[in-house]
Write a protein that holds these residues in place. Structure first.
Motif, PDB file in Angstrom:
ATOM      1  N   ALA A 173       8.690  21.724   6.593  1.00 41.36           N
ATOM      2  CA  ALA A 173      10.074  22.199   6.445  1.00 41.36           C
ATOM      3  C   ALA A 173      10.309  22.909   5.118  1.00 41.36           C
ATOM      4  N   PHE A 174       9.709  22.445   4.043  1.00 41.70           N
ATOM      5  CA  PHE A 174      10.062  22.958   2.715  1.00 41.70           C
ATOM      6  C   PHE A 174       8.933  23.709   2.016  1.00 41.70           C
ATOM      7  N   GLY A 175       7.706  23.530   2.440  1.00 45.71           N
ATOM      8  CA  GLY A 175       6.601  24.320   1.917  1.00 45.71           C
ATOM      9  C   GLY A 175       6.439  24.234   0.412  1.00 45.71           C
ATOM     10  N   ASP A 176       6.356  25.396  -0.226  1.00 43.78           N
ATOM     11  CA  ASP A 176       6.036  25.467  -1.658  1.00 43.78           C
ATOM     12  C   ASP A 176       7.157  24.962  -2.557  1.00 43.78           C
ATOM     13  N   GLU A 177       8.355  24.747  -2.013  1.00 34.59           N
ATOM     14  CA  GLU A 177       9.420  24.177  -2.841  1.00 34.59           C
ATOM     15  C   GLU A 177       9.023  22.804  -3.381  1.00 34.59           C
ATOM     16  N   LEU A 178       8.127  22.125  -2.675  1.00 37.41           N
ATOM     17  CA  LEU A 178       7.699  20.796  -3.101  1.00 37.41           C
ATOM     18  C   LEU A 178       6.866  20.832  -4.382  1.00 37.41           C
ATOM     19  N   LEU A 179       6.339  21.994  -4.746  1.00 42.46           N
ATOM     20  CA  LEU A 179       5.512  22.086  -5.948  1.00 42.46           C
ATOM     21  C   LEU A 179       6.300  21.742  -7.204  1.00 42.46           C
ATOM     22  N   THR A 180       7.604  21.963  -7.174  1.00 40.41           N
ATOM     23  CA  THR A 180       8.445  21.640  -8.329  1.00 40.41           C
ATOM     24  C   THR A 180       9.390  20.472  -8.063  1.00 40.41           C
ATOM     25  N   ARG A 181       9.262  19.841  -6.904  1.00 39.06           N
ATOM     26  CA  ARG A 181      10.119  18.694  -6.555  1.00 39.06           C
ATOM     27  C   ARG A 181       9.214  17.591  -6.015  1.00 39.06           C
ATOM     28  N   SER A 182       8.742  16.731  -6.899  1.00 36.60           N
ATOM     29  CA  SER A 182       7.754  15.730  -6.506  1.00 36.60           C
ATOM     30  C   SER A 182       8.333  14.615  -5.652  1.00 36.60           C
ATOM     31  N   ASN A 183       9.653  14.438  -5.650  1.00 35.02           N
ATOM     32  CA  ASN A 183      10.300  13.423  -4.829  1.00 35.02           C
ATOM     33  C   ASN A 183      10.866  14.082  -3.583  1.00 35.02           C
ATOM     34  N   ALA A 184      10.337  13.733  -2.416  1.00 35.29           N
ATOM     35  CA  ALA A 184      10.738  14.390  -1.170  1.00 35.29           C
ATOM     36  C   ALA A 184      12.216  14.209  -0.864  1.00 35.29           C
ATOM     37  N   LEU A 185      12.813  13.110  -1.305  1.00 35.36           N
ATOM     38  CA  LEU A 185      14.231  12.871  -1.017  1.00 35.36           C
ATOM     39  C   LEU A 185      15.135  13.903  -1.678  1.00 35.36           C
ATOM     40  N   SER A 186      14.670  14.524  -2.746  1.00 34.24           N
ATOM     41  CA  SER A 186      15.515  15.472  -3.475  1.00 34.24           C
ATOM     42  C   SER A 186      15.777  16.750  -2.681  1.00 34.24           C
ATOM     43  N   LEU A 187      14.982  17.047  -1.669  1.00 33.79           N
ATOM     44  CA  LEU A 187      15.132  18.284  -0.909  1.00 33.79           C
ATOM     45  C   LEU A 187      15.985  18.116   0.341  1.00 33.79           C
ATOM     46  N   LEU A 188      16.209  16.905   0.760  1.00 32.10           N
ATOM     47  CA  LEU A 188      16.992  16.670   1.969  1.00 32.10           C
ATOM     48  C   LEU A 188      18.469  16.530   1.629  1.00 32.10           C
ATOM     49  N   GLN A 192       0.806  -1.220   0.000  1.00 31.49           N
ATOM     50  CA  GLN A 192       0.000   0.000   0.000  1.00 31.49           C
ATOM     51  C   GLN A 192       0.833   1.260   0.000  1.00 31.49           C
ATOM     52  N   VAL A 193       2.021   1.227   0.583  1.00 30.11           N
ATOM     53  CA  VAL A 193       2.766   2.477   0.771  1.00 30.11           C
ATOM     54  C   VAL A 193       4.203   2.311   0.297  1.00 30.11           C
ATOM     55  N   ALA A 194       4.372   2.152  -0.985  1.00 29.08           N
ATOM     56  CA  ALA A 194       5.713   2.032  -1.554  1.00 29.08           C
ATOM     57  C   ALA A 194       6.216   3.414  -1.960  1.00 29.08           C
ATOM     58  N   GLN A 195       6.473   3.629  -3.253  1.00 29.38           N
ATOM     59  CA  GLN A 195       7.040   4.905  -3.711  1.00 29.38           C
ATOM     60  C   GLN A 195       6.132   6.091  -3.447  1.00 29.38           C
ATOM     61  N   VAL A 196       4.816   5.850  -3.267  1.00 29.80           N
ATOM     62  CA  VAL A 196       3.896   6.966  -3.059  1.00 29.80           C
ATOM     63  C   VAL A 196       4.224   7.711  -1.782  1.00 29.80           C
ATOM     64  N   LEU A 197       4.940   7.066  -0.863  1.00 30.42           N
ATOM     65  CA  LEU A 197       5.378   7.735   0.360  1.00 30.42           C
ATOM     66  C   LEU A 197       6.206   8.976   0.044  1.00 30.42           C
ATOM     67  N   LEU A 198       6.969   8.926  -1.038  1.00 31.48           N
ATOM     68  CA  LEU A 198       7.855  10.026  -1.410  1.00 31.48           C
ATOM     69  C   LEU A 198       7.120  11.149  -2.122  1.00 31.48           C
ATOM     70  N   THR A 199       5.899  10.890  -2.606  1.00 35.01           N
ATOM     71  CA  THR A 199       5.149  11.916  -3.333  1.00 35.01           C
ATOM     72  C   THR A 199       4.047  12.556  -2.496  1.00 35.01           C
ATOM     73  N   LEU A 200       3.763  12.016  -1.307  1.00 26.87           N
ATOM     74  CA  LEU A 200       2.711  12.599  -0.476  1.00 26.87           C
ATOM     75  C   LEU A 200       3.038  14.016  -0.007  1.00 26.87           C
ATOM     76  N   PRO A 201       4.305  14.343   0.335  1.00 29.91           N
ATOM     77  CA  PRO A 201       4.594  15.748   0.644  1.00 29.91           C
ATOM     78  C   PRO A 201       4.292  16.684  -0.533  1.00 29.91           C
ATOM     79  N   TYR A 202       4.542  16.213  -1.740  1.00 28.84           N
ATOM     80  CA  TYR A 202       4.187  16.953  -2.958  1.00 28.84           C
ATOM     81  C   TYR A 202       2.676  17.196  -3.010  1.00 28.84           C
ATOM     82  N   SER A 203       1.889  16.188  -2.634  1.00 34.26           N
ATOM     83  CA  SER A 203       0.437  16.356  -2.598  1.00 34.26           C
ATOM     84  C   SER A 203       0.020  17.341  -1.512  1.00 34.26           C
TER      85      SER A 203
END
Length: 522
Positions: free
Chosen positions: A290-305, A59-70
């Motif tokens: 932590a990152f707010g609107d920066e996630l709008l252009t970075r759909s993978n949460a790992l890219s911001l850390l 149920q919670v594979a790669q989508v875990l990384l896109t939920l902050p984007y959502s």
């Protein structure tokens, strides 16, 4: 009658249900028996715990990384509320699928059907209960959803590995991980995912809490903004990604068939969803804080850390888990293909694995065509998940038990807390209307609009989706020139060396002066 059917299922632990004959071993030496016990511990899983691990892990594979984007699209409050709402709705429709499976299997067993070397699938349940038209619709939606679900896992592999090794572009990584994911053809059925489901959930748990803790320790970036929701397109795109998150029960029938006592599945998906929410809510909320609107252009949460050994470990663990989840999504497709070509009851694992390989090829190709990690989740959620695991199960349940006789003879009566049959029909009607209007209607419009924008911005077959732009290259000037360097925006590929200009032709006056000079010299 219903109680008797339940008792017959409860007492069943058939040796061949959900697994294949070539996996069985009888007799042999003590070493062989010891090896068989070890194989049974790691390989043969059919308990309620195995089903729980399978559901939670899938149920919670790669989508875990896109939920902050959502969350950046929805805002904090809407993101939390949609997770709770769709988690509950997904658990309800998974319950409906499990009831329909039990109904179908009970009827078939009364007819002395033998499932020892046959895996029951969702389209067969629809065929047995409602006829071939329902079967065809269910087969089309289920196979298309699982096809793109496998594509998403492959895209996620390339997206994640790039953050610890960017010497290769994401397209090249897709080629490599396509070959890795193809090894899942050797896993016979969901009965054999015991150790992989357990490890997958451990890996996801680590990644989820890494995202939460690392984001809190990192703190908010300078000038962080939490402006979501700002646009209706983004709002419904984020909502359909969460719809996709809790729509992982397209493999419910196959997981139940792998169980020794499938009637125990009824509450398993709900318990799995509760655990999944303990991972998705803290991680998505922390990263968005932590990152707010920066996630709008970075759909993978790992890219911001920032890159650390802990982040690298999270990437590697998610890569392994995504290969496992690829197998989860693709195994039902393997079954359909085996039945189509007449090899589903073949005893040779190698022959069956070789026959499964053509299923991987279109998945590989589509992952290269549409490498849009994040937006593709929402598109699949609105167009495919909405029908596959929400609308069709709810409608099928209502149609199956539309007559008083069918309700009276049902294998499982609806729970009291749901209002028995009246409450069940009310809930099912609400699910159908809500998902059709909000999930498929508004969600389909928003997700496809966003998906087309990705194609317009990056193009099909893009080599490296959302990769960082290289830093500008500077060229040193000759000594004595003003300034220390000469910047070339965009890098050296924008710097063009021109050939030297030709020397000007001599004028007539210069020619006569030159001729007279040589004449005096003579």
């Amino acid at each position: 009658m219903a109680a008797a059917a339940n008792d017959s299922l409860a007492d069943e632990k058939a040796p061949g249900v959900g697994r294949y004959e070539e996996m069985e071993q009888d007799g042999g030496s003590s070493a062989a028996k010891s090896s068989s016990r070890l194989s049974g511990l790691l390989w043969h899983g059919g308990s309620a715990y195995d089903a729980w691990f399978s559901c939670a892990s899938n149920q919670v594979a790669q989508v875990l990384l896109t939920l902050p984007y959502s969350f950046s699209q929805l805002g904090m409050l809407s993101g939390i509320m949609f997770q709770l709402f769709y988690g509950l709705m997904g658990s309800w429709t998974a319950y409906l699928i499990s009831i329909l499976y039990l109904e179908y299997r009970t009827r078939k067993e009364r007819e002395k059907a033998d499932f020892r070397n046959h895996v029951i699938q969702w389209f067969e349940v629809l065929d047995g209960l409602l006829g071939r038209h329902w079967r065809n619709v269910g087969l089309a939606f289920n196979c298309t959803f699982l096809l793109f679900g496998s594509v998403i896992q492959l895209i996620a592999c390339a997206s994640n590995i790039y953050y610890i090794n960017d010497r290769l572009d994401k397209r090249t990584w897709t080629y490599i991980f396509g070959a890795c994911c193809a090894t899942t053809v050797f896993i016979p059925s969901f009965h054999n995912y015991r150790v992989w489901s357990f490890l997958g959930l451990v890996m996801t748990t680590y990644t989820a809490w890494y995202l939460a803790v690392a984001s809190l320790l990192h703190g908010q970036v300078d000038g962080v903004k939490h402006s979501g929701p700002t646009k209706m397109v983004l709002y419904f795109t984020g909502a359909t990604n969460i719809l996709y998150t809790f729509g992982g029960h397209a493999v419910t029938v196959e997981v139940m068939h792998a169980m020794w006592r499938p009637q125990k599945f009824k509450a398993i998906y709900l318990m799995a969803t509760v655990y999944v929410l303990t991972l998705t809510l803290p991680s998505a909320a922390s990263v968005y804080w932590a990152f707010g609107d920066e996630l709008l252009t970075r759909s993978n949460a790992l890219s911001l850390l920032p890159r650390t050994p802990f982040r690298d470990a999270a990437v590697i663990l998610m890569l392994i888990h995504q290969i496992i989840t690829f197998g989860f999504a693709c195994t039902p497709l393997y079954f359909v293909w085996e039945k189509l070509i007449g090899l589903h009851d073949c005893r040779s694992l190698c022959k069956r694995a070789a026959a499964r390989l053509p299923v991987v090829v279109p998945i590989w190709f589509l992952a290269i065509v549409f490498p849009f990690f994040g937006p593709i989740n929402s598109a699949v959620g609105s167009l495919l998940v909405s029908f596959t695991v929400y609308i069709i199960p709810a409608l099928a349940h209502m149609v199956t038990y539309r007559s008083a006789q069918a309700r009276e003879n049902a294998v499982e009566q609806p729970p009291r807390f749901a209002g028995r049959w009246t409450g069940t029909y009310v809930i099912n009607t609400f699910v159908v209307v809500w998902v059709l209007v909000v999930g498929f209607g508004f969600g389909g419009w928003a997700s496809m609009t966003n998906f087309v924008r990705q194609i317009d911005s990056f193009g099909l077959f893009t080599k490296c989706y959302q990769c960082p732009v290289p830093a500008p290259v500077t060229m040193p000037l000759p000594s004595g020139a003003p300034g220390g360097s000469w910047p070339f925006p965009g890098g050296l590929h924008n710097f063009t060396m021109l050939p030297p200009a030709p020397a000007p032709a001599p004028s007539p006056a210069h020619f006569f002066r030159h001729h007279r000079h040589h004449s005096h010299g003579l």
